[in-house]
Design a protein around this motif. Structure first.
Motif, mmCIF file in Angstrom:
data_model
loop_
_atom_site.group_PDB
_atom_site.id
_atom_site.type_symbol
_atom_site.label_atom_id
_atom_site.label_comp_id
_atom_site.label_asym_id
_atom_site.label_seq_id
_atom_site.Cartn_x
_atom_site.Cartn_y
_atom_site.Cartn_z
ATOM 1 N N PRO A 98 0.826 -1.213 0.000
ATOM 2 C CA PRO A 98 0.000 0.000 0.000
ATOM 3 C C PRO A 98 0.858 1.260 0.000
ATOM 4 N N ALA A 99 0.334 2.310 -0.619
ATOM 5 C CA ALA A 99 1.056 3.580 -0.725
ATOM 6 C C ALA A 99 1.501 4.087 0.643
ATOM 7 N N ALA A 100 0.705 3.860 1.681
ATOM 8 C CA ALA A 100 1.002 4.380 3.022
ATOM 9 C C ALA A 100 2.265 3.773 3.638
ATOM 10 N N VAL A 101 2.660 2.574 3.201
ATOM 11 C CA VAL A 101 3.853 1.933 3.788
ATOM 12 C C VAL A 101 4.990 1.764 2.784
ATOM 13 N N LEU A 102 4.818 2.270 1.573
ATOM 14 C CA LEU A 102 5.800 2.053 0.511
ATOM 15 C C LEU A 102 7.184 2.595 0.867
ATOM 16 N N ALA A 103 7.264 3.784 1.420
ATOM 17 C CA ALA A 103 8.573 4.358 1.763
ATOM 18 C C ALA A 103 9.279 3.516 2.816
ATOM 19 N N ALA A 104 8.569 3.090 3.852
ATOM 20 C CA ALA A 104 9.171 2.260 4.899
ATOM 21 C C ALA A 104 9.554 0.889 4.352
ATOM 22 N N PHE A 105 8.750 0.333 3.445
ATOM 23 C CA PHE A 105 9.043 -0.969 2.853
ATOM 24 C C PHE A 105 10.343 -0.935 2.062
ATOM 25 N N ARG A 106 10.595 0.154 1.373
ATOM 26 C CA ARG A 106 11.808 0.282 0.547
ATOM 27 C C ARG A 106 13.052 0.631 1.350
ATOM 28 N N ASP A 107 12.894 0.998 2.616
ATOM 29 C CA ASP A 107 14.021 1.407 3.459
ATOM 30 C C ASP A 107 14.466 0.232 4.325
ATOM 31 N N PRO A 108 15.676 -0.327 4.070
ATOM 32 C CA PRO A 108 16.138 -1.474 4.861
ATOM 33 C C PRO A 108 16.175 -1.217 6.368
ATOM 34 N N ALA A 109 16.340 0.033 6.772
ATOM 35 C CA ALA A 109 16.382 0.360 8.205
ATOM 36 C C ALA A 109 14.992 0.336 8.844
ATOM 37 N N GLN A 110 13.929 0.426 8.037
ATOM 38 C CA GLN A 110 12.565 0.481 8.568
ATOM 39 C C GLN A 110 11.715 -0.754 8.264
ATOM 40 N N VAL A 111 12.074 -1.509 7.230
ATOM 41 C CA VAL A 111 11.167 -2.533 6.712
ATOM 42 C C VAL A 111 10.833 -3.619 7.734
ATOM 43 N N GLU A 112 11.782 -4.014 8.562
ATOM 44 C CA GLU A 112 11.507 -5.107 9.498
ATOM 45 C C GLU A 112 10.566 -4.692 10.625
ATOM 46 N N ALA A 113 10.399 -3.384 10.823
ATOM 47 C CA ALA A 113 9.473 -2.907 11.851
ATOM 48 C C ALA A 113 8.024 -2.872 11.339
ATOM 49 N N LEU A 114 7.833 -3.019 10.033
ATOM 50 C CA LEU A 114 6.469 -3.015 9.489
ATOM 51 C C LEU A 114 5.733 -4.283 9.910
ATOM 52 N N PRO A 115 4.508 -4.158 10.372
ATOM 53 C CA PRO A 115 3.720 -5.363 10.682
ATOM 54 C C PRO A 115 3.502 -6.195 9.419
ATOM 55 N N GLU A 116 3.571 -7.507 9.557
ATOM 56 C CA GLU A 116 3.409 -8.403 8.411
ATOM 57 C C GLU A 116 2.095 -8.150 7.670
ATOM 58 N N GLU A 117 1.064 -7.770 8.405
ATOM 59 C CA GLU A 117 -0.242 -7.556 7.764
ATOM 60 C C GLU A 117 -0.360 -6.203 7.053
ATOM 61 N N SER A 118 0.704 -5.375 7.096
ATOM 62 C CA SER A 118 0.625 -4.064 6.438
ATOM 63 C C SER A 118 0.853 -4.153 4.929
ATOM 64 N N TYR A 119 1.256 -5.322 4.428
ATOM 65 C CA TYR A 119 1.372 -5.549 2.990
ATOM 66 C C TYR A 119 1.056 -7.015 2.704
ATOM 67 N N TYR A 120 0.809 -7.311 1.441
ATOM 68 C CA TYR A 120 0.399 -8.652 1.007
ATOM 69 C C TYR A 120 1.540 -9.273 0.201
ATOM 70 N N PHE A 121 2.068 -10.417 0.649
ATOM 71 C CA PHE A 121 3.215 -11.048 0.005
ATOM 72 C C PHE A 121 2.980 -12.558 0.037
ATOM 73 N N ARG A 122 2.565 -13.142 -1.107
ATOM 74 C CA ARG A 122 2.230 -14.560 -1.175
ATOM 75 C C ARG A 122 2.930 -15.202 -2.370
ATOM 76 N N ILE A 123 3.367 -16.455 -2.170
ATOM 77 C CA ILE A 123 4.031 -17.189 -3.239
ATOM 78 C C ILE A 123 3.453 -18.597 -3.345
ATOM 79 N N GLN A 124 3.728 -19.238 -4.501
ATOM 80 C CA GLN A 124 3.382 -20.640 -4.695
ATOM 81 C C GLN A 124 4.607 -21.365 -5.250
ATOM 82 N N PRO A 125 5.417 -21.949 -4.346
ATOM 83 C CA PRO A 125 6.618 -22.642 -4.803
ATOM 84 C C PRO A 125 6.327 -24.004 -5.423
#
Length: 161
Positions: A98-125
């Motif tokens: 989401p636009a609201a968390v995009l800057a923090a997601f792209r910043d390695p210093a901030q990304v791990e503090a983002l709650p997992e539910e603040s973005y959607y990341f799914r794979i099918q291996p």
């Protein structure tokens, strides 16, 4: 109706190359980004070992709903188990930031503090191996939930029953 149930398979930590992602830019065909895999670990009850360097993600970036960033994931990698088996692992998936968390997601210093539910990341291996000890992986349907880390990505992968 039967309900699909997932059984935890493994947690995978993938380290990406320091230059990742290489943004190729918006061509007439797509907006391609390439991230090379520097290595990683695989930890699970039935599957453990390492992610070998050399694979990569040939993702495509595009606009998502409400200003979100939408990424189509296309990864190919080789895993080596603790007892020497080689497994070719490919996966596709979706990452919606989401636009609201995009800057923090792209910043390695901030990304791990983002709650997992603040973005959607799914794979099918999909797994492929010639090693009989791990032949059960060839028939497995799996899904995973991703999380960006400061140095790469972490996936919790589940085998569907």
């Amino acid at each position: 109706m039967d309900v699909l149930r997932g059984r935890p398979l493994c947690v995978v930590d993938i380290r990406l190359d320091d230059d990742a992602p290489l943004a190729l830019g918006k061509s007439p065909f797509r907006n391609r980004r390439v991230s090379y895999i520097a290595g990683g670990t695989v930890e699970g009850e039935r599957l453990r070992g390492e992610v070998l360097p050399g694979g990569g993600d040939w993702s495509e970036l595009g606009p998502g709903p409400d200003g979100a960033a939408l990424t189509l994931i296309d990864v190919r990698s080789i895993w080596k188990t603790h007892d020497g088996a080689l497994i070719y692992v490919t996966y596709s998936g979706r990452l919606v930031i989401p636009a609201a968390v995009l800057a923090a997601f792209r910043d390695p210093a901030q990304v791990e503090a983002l709650p997992e539910e603040s973005y959607y990341f799914r794979i099918q291996p999909t797994f492929e191996t010639a090693d009989e000890r791990y032949g059960w992986l060839n028939a497995l349907v799996a899904v995973g939930v991703g999380r960006r880390t400061a140095k790469g990505v972490r996936y919790r992968i589940f085998g569907l029953e």
